[in-house]
Design an enzyme around this catalytic site. Structure first.
Site, mmCIF file in Angstrom:
data_model
loop_
_atom_site.group_PDB
_atom_site.id
_atom_site.type_symbol
_atom_site.label_atom_id
_atom_site.label_comp_id
_atom_site.label_asym_id
_atom_site.label_seq_id
_atom_site.Cartn_x
_atom_site.Cartn_y
_atom_site.Cartn_z
ATOM 1 N N GLU A 1 0.727 -1.184 0.137
ATOM 2 C CA GLU A 1 0.056 -0.037 -0.243
ATOM 3 C C GLU A 1 0.867 1.362 0.097
ATOM 4 O OE1 GLU A 1 -2.094 0.480 3.709
ATOM 5 O OE2 GLU A 1 -1.535 -1.436 3.964
ATOM 6 N N SER B 1 -7.286 -2.497 6.446
ATOM 7 C CA SER B 1 -8.511 -1.311 6.718
ATOM 8 C C SER B 1 -9.333 -1.329 5.258
ATOM 9 C CB SER B 1 -7.801 -0.179 7.156
ATOM 10 O OG SER B 1 -7.192 -0.349 8.278
ATOM 11 N N SER C 1 -10.393 2.598 14.107
ATOM 12 C CA SER C 1 -10.025 1.561 13.092
ATOM 13 C C SER C 1 -9.675 0.182 14.064
ATOM 14 C CB SER C 1 -8.380 1.848 12.530
ATOM 15 O OG SER C 1 -7.270 1.776 13.552
ATOM 16 N N THR D 1 3.355 3.711 15.494
ATOM 17 C CA THR D 1 3.286 2.363 14.970
ATOM 18 C C THR D 1 3.853 2.207 13.553
ATOM 19 O OG1 THR D 1 1.076 2.574 13.899
ATOM 20 C CG2 THR D 1 0.936 2.129 16.261
ATOM 21 N N ASN E 1 4.843 -1.815 12.423
ATOM 22 C CA ASN E 1 3.849 -2.173 11.524
ATOM 23 C C ASN E 1 4.414 -2.368 9.954
ATOM 24 O OD1 ASN E 1 1.577 -3.100 10.045
ATOM 25 N ND2 ASN E 1 0.061 -1.466 10.685
ATOM 26 N N HIS F 1 -2.799 -10.432 12.195
ATOM 27 C CA HIS F 1 -2.189 -9.097 11.390
ATOM 28 C C HIS F 1 -1.888 -8.222 12.604
ATOM 29 C CE1 HIS F 1 -1.579 -5.092 9.718
ATOM 30 N NE2 HIS F 1 -2.580 -4.732 10.184
ATOM 31 N N LYS G 1 -6.002 -7.444 22.380
ATOM 32 C CA LYS G 1 -7.613 -7.276 22.278
ATOM 33 C C LYS G 1 -8.284 -8.136 21.401
ATOM 34 C CE LYS G 1 -7.150 -2.324 22.147
ATOM 35 N NZ LYS G 1 -7.034 -1.703 23.622
ATOM 36 N N CYS H 1 -3.552 -3.782 4.514
ATOM 37 C CA CYS H 1 -2.551 -5.037 4.878
ATOM 38 C C CYS H 1 -2.998 -6.433 4.543
ATOM 39 C CB CYS H 1 -2.776 -4.843 6.337
ATOM 40 S SG CYS H 1 -2.082 -3.150 6.894
#
Ligand code: HMG
Length: 445
Positions: free
Chosen positions: A83, A364, A211, A163, A328, A244, A253, A120
């Site tokens: 990307e 995303s 996000s 990140t 990332n 990811h 999370k 991603c």
């Protein structure tokens, strides 16, 4: 029909490192613990002035091919997932093929080349394309090269700056693979979302908090969709669950939600009940807010239980080791997570052949995909050949002033000349612009 999957893997990090707790946090007026504990990243890999998505991707592919003793005729397809593309017409795979043709005999004129875009998740989608191409019998005995490469930079002072990362993962997709075979079953969670996007701009527009919620929502849908074809998933079904990893705190999370889902209505839920009660069920609550509060309370308690901690330490924590050091890498991130887990097992002398992996990819915009993988006999040799530890040790440690200059060098809207901070050897480097404004590359011995 023979299994299809990942036969070889190679990782290439950007050659600079920004220490987030020591160098970045103080300049941002933030506590180092936001990085070390909250987000879970210690440093970001960044590209030196002569590195970009092409050099990192080509350097990863070059080492992979040399190690595997491949020549250009063995490759029937090159798909680049990125990307961070700098060209809206000519795909990055053509630039990388041009690099490979500089160092190998022959050419890639009969290889199909392309570029995949969906934030991603496009690295996983490219593997999917290669799988389908091979399964359809259109590969003429040749393998596919999938290269996930990104410079994941955010605008200065955007919360996402915490990140960042830069690096590439090259993977060879083939029959009778040495590393992992892929399941036929897949699950998707996909919806039109505007949480992170780059509408013809270099740095993303991000609604960071949203996000995180979109990641969780799409991932949950994908798991349910996967279960609808593959049956219910239980924690003991898989040795590792690489996801990811935009930052390890995100996976923390997702893992909590995943575990709650997997143990619902099982003997694990029963065994936890005396300590933390049973999971709240929607139908037992009059309104959504009360239900959500109860779920939050249950998850806070679940997080502290020995069962959950053991599972997290066993199945998830090892997938995050490399991400903590590099940040990332967008399209490469889930593939770094898989490699990280396999490396962890190899270093401990664990035998993984035949074990399962539960792969959670995400992009995303937004889409999640779940599939399973089975570790193959050659995994150990392949993972031992990775030199990522050496690459990480050799990174140049940036001061904050140097970081600011490097960010400017890679900002397409700025024309900044800065001396390189490392010396290239045995690698492809960016070599300025050509007559049609194309980027040029050369191999440095
Ligand atoms: P932020 O506002 O900078 O950070 O945004 P924060 O205040 O939310 O703090 C982050 C965490 O650190 C929190 O943990 C804090 O509590 C904790 P949480 O409560 O969420 O568990 N914290 C501390 N912990 C201990 N001691 C302290 C301390 N201070 C804070 N002193 C955000 C963070 C992730 C939103 C931001 O970095 C961002 O916008 N990042 C970019 C977007 C992103 O990565 N989103 C992830 C999901 S979307 C995705 O994965 C797709 C993506 O890869 C792109 C693609 O697909 O192409 C991004």
């Amino acid at each position: 029909m023979a299994d299809v999957g990942i036969d070889a893997i190679e990782i290439r990090t950007g050659k600079l490192a920004l220490d987030l707790a020591e160098t970045f946090a103080p300049e941002m007026g933030e506590a180092p613990e936001k990085y070390t504990k909250g987000l879970g990243i210690y440093s970001s890999s960044l590209p030196d002035v002569y590195e970009d998505i092409v050099t990192m991707g080509a350097n990863a592919a070059h080492r992979l091919m040399e190690r595997q003793g491949l020549n250009l005729n063995d490759v029937g397809r090159i798909d680049v997932a990125t990307e961070s593309a700098f060209d809206n017409s000519k795909p990055v795979s053509t630039y990388i093929a041009g690099c490979l043709e500089q160092v190998f005999d022959g050419n890639l004129h009969h290889a199909n080349k392309g570029e995949r875009k969906f934030a991603c998740i496009s690295g996983t989608q490219s593997i999917d394309d290669a799988y389908n191409w091979i399964r359809a019998g259109r590969n003429r005995g040749r393998a596919a090269l999938v290269i996930a490469t990104d410079t994941a930079l955010y605008a200065r002072d955007d919360p996402g700056e915490a990140t960042q990362g830069a690096g590439a993962v090259a993977m060879l997709i083939d029959t009778d693979p040495d590393v992992v075979s892929l399941s036929k079953e897949q699950g998707y969670g996909s919806a039109d979302e505007t949480d992170f996007l780059k509408p013809n701009q270099q740095f993303p527009s991000v609604d960071g908090k949203r996000s995180v919620q979109v990641y969780l929502a799409r991932m949950r849908e994908a798991v349910e969709d996967y279960e609808s074809v593959a049956g219910d998933v239980r924690p003991e079904d898989f040795r590792f669950a690489p996801f990811h990893t935009p930052f390890p705190g995100m996976v923390r999370k997702a893992a909590m939600l995943g575990y709650r889902h997997m143990v619902r209505d099982t003997d694990i839920e029963d065994s936890l009940a005396p300590e933390i009660g049973r999971q709240p069920r929607r139908e037992a609550f009059e309104d959504e807010d009360a239900f959500r509060d109860a779920v939050r309370e249950y998850m806070d308690a679940l997080k502290e239980t020995d069962q959950y901690r053991e599972w997290f330490g066993h199945a998830i924590e090892p997938t995050l080791d490399i991400a903590r050091e590099v940040g990332n890498w967008y399209t490469g991130s889930v593939h770094v997570a898989r490699a990280s887990a396999l490396k962890h097992a190899a270093e401990r002398g664990e035998e993984l052949t035949g074990e399962g992996l539960f792969i959670g990819s995400y992009g995303s915009g937004a889409q999640a995909e779940i599939h399973a993988e089975t570790v193959q006999e050659g995994w150990h040799e392949e993972i031992e050949a990775l030199d990522i530890d050496t690459q990480l040790d050799e990174r140049y440690d940036l001061s904050f002033a140097e970081y600011e200059e490097i960010h400017d060098v890679h900002n397409h809207d700025k024309a900044v000349e800065v001396e390189e901070l490392t010396a290239p050897t045995g690698e492809f480097v960016y070599d300025g612009r050509g007559r049609m404004n194309e980027r040029k590359y050369r191999y440095v011995d």
